[in-house]
Design an enzyme around this catalytic site. Structure first.
Site, PDB file in Angstrom:
ATOM      1  N   HIS A  34      -3.402   2.074  39.013  1.00 20.69           N
ATOM      2  CA  HIS A  34      -4.698   2.370  38.409  1.00 20.69           C
ATOM      3  C   HIS A  34      -5.843   2.157  39.396  1.00 20.69           C
ATOM      4  CE1 HIS A  34      -7.479   2.899  35.059  1.00 20.69           C
ATOM      5  NE2 HIS A  34      -8.125   1.825  35.459  1.00 20.69           N
ATOM      6  N   HIS A  86      -9.535   6.342  29.793  1.00 13.72           N
ATOM      7  CA  HIS A  86      -9.191   5.147  29.023  1.00 13.72           C
ATOM      8  C   HIS A  86      -8.052   5.522  28.086  1.00 13.72           C
ATOM      9  CE1 HIS A  86     -11.489   1.150  28.478  1.00 13.72           C
ATOM     10  NE2 HIS A  86     -11.205   1.349  29.750  1.00 13.72           N
TER      11      HIS A  86
END
Length: 728
Positions: A34, A86
């Site tokens: 990430h 998200h």
């Protein structure tokens, strides 16, 4: 998730010792997929990020581009562009996951010194007829609307797509455009040793712990319960105060550099800020204002509590920052300073405190103080090794078209949740706050007025998973072309783009092959369109027990035009209807095949996309142009259905079902009173064909070959209102 043995060995070799517990966790998060893009960074060099108007490219919290100036009184202005995902949080907790996605991208905008003026959200869910998909959709939309509306930033554009392979892993991609004067630009690069590091905003709690590592692994079957602590909880009212406080701090020149606290929390933001400037830091974790007692050093470092910013501040300006924070009732802590050498964090467990304690940092000599982190900042921020993964290219599907009844095909495609009206979604968003929105959601692109420079900024965002499932490379090229055509349909010339590249588990060769395809396809078409990709986000491991998501290259693109007016999507009922652009002659990836079955190759795309987009933008600004609507999802069938109103209809004719449902982007339906001017603009660029006439009876008469269908505007609206019908 834990550090792989190879990473652990690399770290011990660099440090000359075993890492502390806090260091190991910090490396695990900052070296996660990430944060470090370990599987994708080797591919991202395919993108071209340079351009004469690019001020700040990839690598900062947001990109910065300059706007063209129109009119004698126009001033030079910059806009910022950013996008983030998200995805995992929005599966576990759709409301808070989506809301904090909005908050995070807005703070990325603030950290550049900009004021947020527009949001665009692109959302992807499982099949619409599944109860769980509708639950996720409702929670995500509510989270976006509650947060965006409360902070006063309009949501003006976006997309909503449904595909069965998002069932176990929805995607929530949010983009933000900000506005700033050139002399207010701030970056995330530390400027000088001795400057103070000041944390401003919400108190630090235990929410969002391990969020970066959580986002870097597949979703487990029990993710909705077991991973709930990794999801942040947003407070939009504090974010609104932070927006206004940031504006005042930047205006007063009190900020030397800034970073939003997002993935990996304080540890990520502060280490990246000083590493980018070639410095280290000295941070006292006990000075961080906290809302929970007895927090450990690790929790303070890695909590992803929202609505927080870290600022680099000259020592003589600290008091001014504290006064602004107090004015807006925000927490403020001087947590350390920029320094030469390593990134060092100290902590005294006996001093662990909550917000009820004095936040000023004044205290007696610490006892039992430990150095919990002492590492080279560049190694921490940039030292993650890249992955070398195998890939397999997808096969090209063969043509196997269904035998379809015209009425069944038309109604199935027009009423599909993918092509149906998304009014149920965007009516929940405040898209006019700030008084800049001149073209609202529901059109091809939104237009936002930047009156300071006399410039209209058009915004388009989205992707089509049917396209990229059929053909990752060509489908991604089509996504870029469609977004550019959306802007051109409102008379805007594409300026720059940011991307959010979503994929499944890259360790699976077929998944990584599809991901490589969307990266290369997006990069190649943006280069062909002369649109620099100035920033973006990568989200991998979007995989669950139900399988990987489709490779999904969300693109948020902005364009500019003189003034703020644009031709509408809806017909006036007074002109000739033309279709401009070249059809690709295939139905692969189309909604037609998704609804009726079958397969086909992806349509061929035009070789001169740049010229076609430029010609469309020119035509859209003609006085004789009455309406423009791009052709993409659902083909001409959906385009003409969307243009019909109760006051204006259309009488159109096409040769075949193939011509009616071909989704080749880069085309548009134009209603005009001067067809010759349109043909002249596209001469030598792309074909222009007569589609029919606009009428004043509010009816669509559609002839395909020797068969004709007729619908009035009310019947079309009923077909297209499936989301509202099922969800209200």
């Amino acid at each position: 998730m834990s550090l792989p043995d190879s990473d652990y060995d690399r770290i011990t070799s660099e440090l000359g010792r075993d890492p502390t517990a806090a260091e190991a966790e910090l490396f695990e998060n900052l070296w996660s997929e990430h944060c470090a893009y370990r599987s994708s960074r080797p591919l991202l060099s395919a993108f071209s990020s340079d351009g004469e108007r690019v001020v700040v490219g990839p690598g900062d919290d947001a990109a910065v581009v300059s706007l063209p100036v129109h009119g004698e009184d126009g001033e030079e202005m910059y806009i910022t562009m950013g996008i983030e995902s998200h995805n995992h949080p929005s599966y576990v907790d759709p409301y808070d996951g989506a809301a904090t996605g909005v908050g995070g991208i807005v703070r990325d905008t603030l950290s550049m010194g900009a004021y947020p003026i527009a949001l665009a959200d692109s959302l992807y869910f499982g099949a619409f007829d599944r109860e769980h998909s509708q639950y996720l959709l409702e929670g995500v939309v509510e989270g976006i609307s509650d947060y965006g509306n409360a902070i006063g930033v309009p949501t003006v554009a976006g997309s909503v797509e449904f595909h069965e392979n998002y069932e176990g892993n929805p995607l929530v991609n949010v983009a933000c455009v900000g506005l700033l004067d050139p002399d207010r630009l701030v970056t995330a690069e530390a400027q000088a040793a001795g400057n103070k590091l000041v944390l401003v905003g919400n108190s630090t709690g235990r929410d969002g712990l391990g969020g970066a590592s959580f986002a870097s692994e597949d979703l487990a079957e029990d993710a909705e319960t077991e991973d709930r602590p990794a999801v942040q909880v947003g407070d939009p009212y504090t974010e609104k105060l932070l927006i206004e406080a940031n504006e005042e701090l930047v205006e007063a020149n009190l900020v030397q550099s800034a970073r939003d606290l997002g993935a990996a929390g304080l540890g990520g933001a502060s280490s990246e800020l000083v590493a980018k400037g070639g410095f280290g830091a000295r941070i006292d974790l006990n000075r961080v204002h906290q809302r929970e007692p007895n927090m450990s050093a690790l929790e303070i470092l890695l909590a992803e509590s929202q609505e927080r910013m870290v600022y680099e501040v000259r020592p003589e300006d600290v008091e001014g920052v504290e006064e602004v924070a107090e004015k807006y009732d925000l927490g403020c802590s001087v947590i350390g300073e920029v320094a030469e050498g390593n990134y060092v964090c100290t902590f005294d467990e006996s001093e662990a405190r909550s917000d009820s304690d004095d936040p000023s940092g004044e205290r007696s000599e610490p006892r039992g103080r430990e150095t919990v982190v002492d590492v080279p900042p560049e190694f921490l921020a940039e030292g993650a090794p890249m992955n070398d993964l195998d890939s397999v290219e997808p096969e090209t599907p063969e043509r196997n078209l269904p035998d379809a009844d015209l009425r069944e095909a038309f109604e199935s495609v027009v009423a599909s949740p993918n092509t149906a009206s998304k009014r149920w979604v965007y009516r929940q968003y405040d898209h006019e706050v700030g008084l800049r929105t001149t073209v609202r959601p529901g059109d091809d692109a939104a237009v936002v007025a930047v009156r300071e420079s006399g410039t209209g900024v058009a915004v388009s965002s989205g992707a089509n998973p049917n396209w990229t499932t059929c053909a990752p490379y060509e489908g991604a090229r089509a996504v870029a072309l469609e977004n550019a055509a959306n802007l051109a349909a409102k008379g805007a010339t594409p300026l720059a783009a940011v991307d959010c590249l979503n994929g499944g588990n890259p360790e699976k060769p077929d998944v990584y092959g599809g991901f490589k395809g969307i990266v290369d396809g997006l990069a190649d078409m943006c280069r062909d369109l002369s649109v620099p990709v100035v920033g973006g986000n990568v989200s991998l491991y979007n995989d669950s027990v139900s399988g990987p998501i489709p490779p999904t290259p969300t693109l948020a693109m902005v364009g500019t035009k003189a003034g703020y007016d644009a031709p509408p999507l809806s017909l006036s009922g007074e002109g000739e209807l033309l279709v401009v652009g070249e059809a690709g002659g295939a139905l692969g990836g189309s909604e037609y095949l998704a609804q009726l079955g079958g397969s086909d190759a992806f349509p061929s795309l035009p070789e001169n996309g740049f010229d076609a987009v430029a010609a469309l933008a020119t035509v859209a600004d003609f006085d004789s142009t009455l309406a423009v609507h791009d052709v993409s999802h659902g083909g001409l069938a959906v385009s003409v259905a969307e243009m019909v109103t109760a006051e204006a209809g259309a009488d159109v004719s096409v040769d075949s079902l193939l011509a009616l449902f071909d989704e080749t982007p880069g085309r548009a339906v134009v209603e005009t009173t001067d067809g010759e001017a349109v043909r002249e603009a596209f001469d030598g660029v792309a074909p222009v064909e007569t589609l029919g006439e606009a009428t004043d009876d509010g009816r669509l008469s559609l002839t395909v070959g020797d068969e004709t269908l007729t619908y009035d505007a009310g019947e079309i609206a009923d077909l297209r209102d499936v989301l509202a019908r099922e969800l209200d």
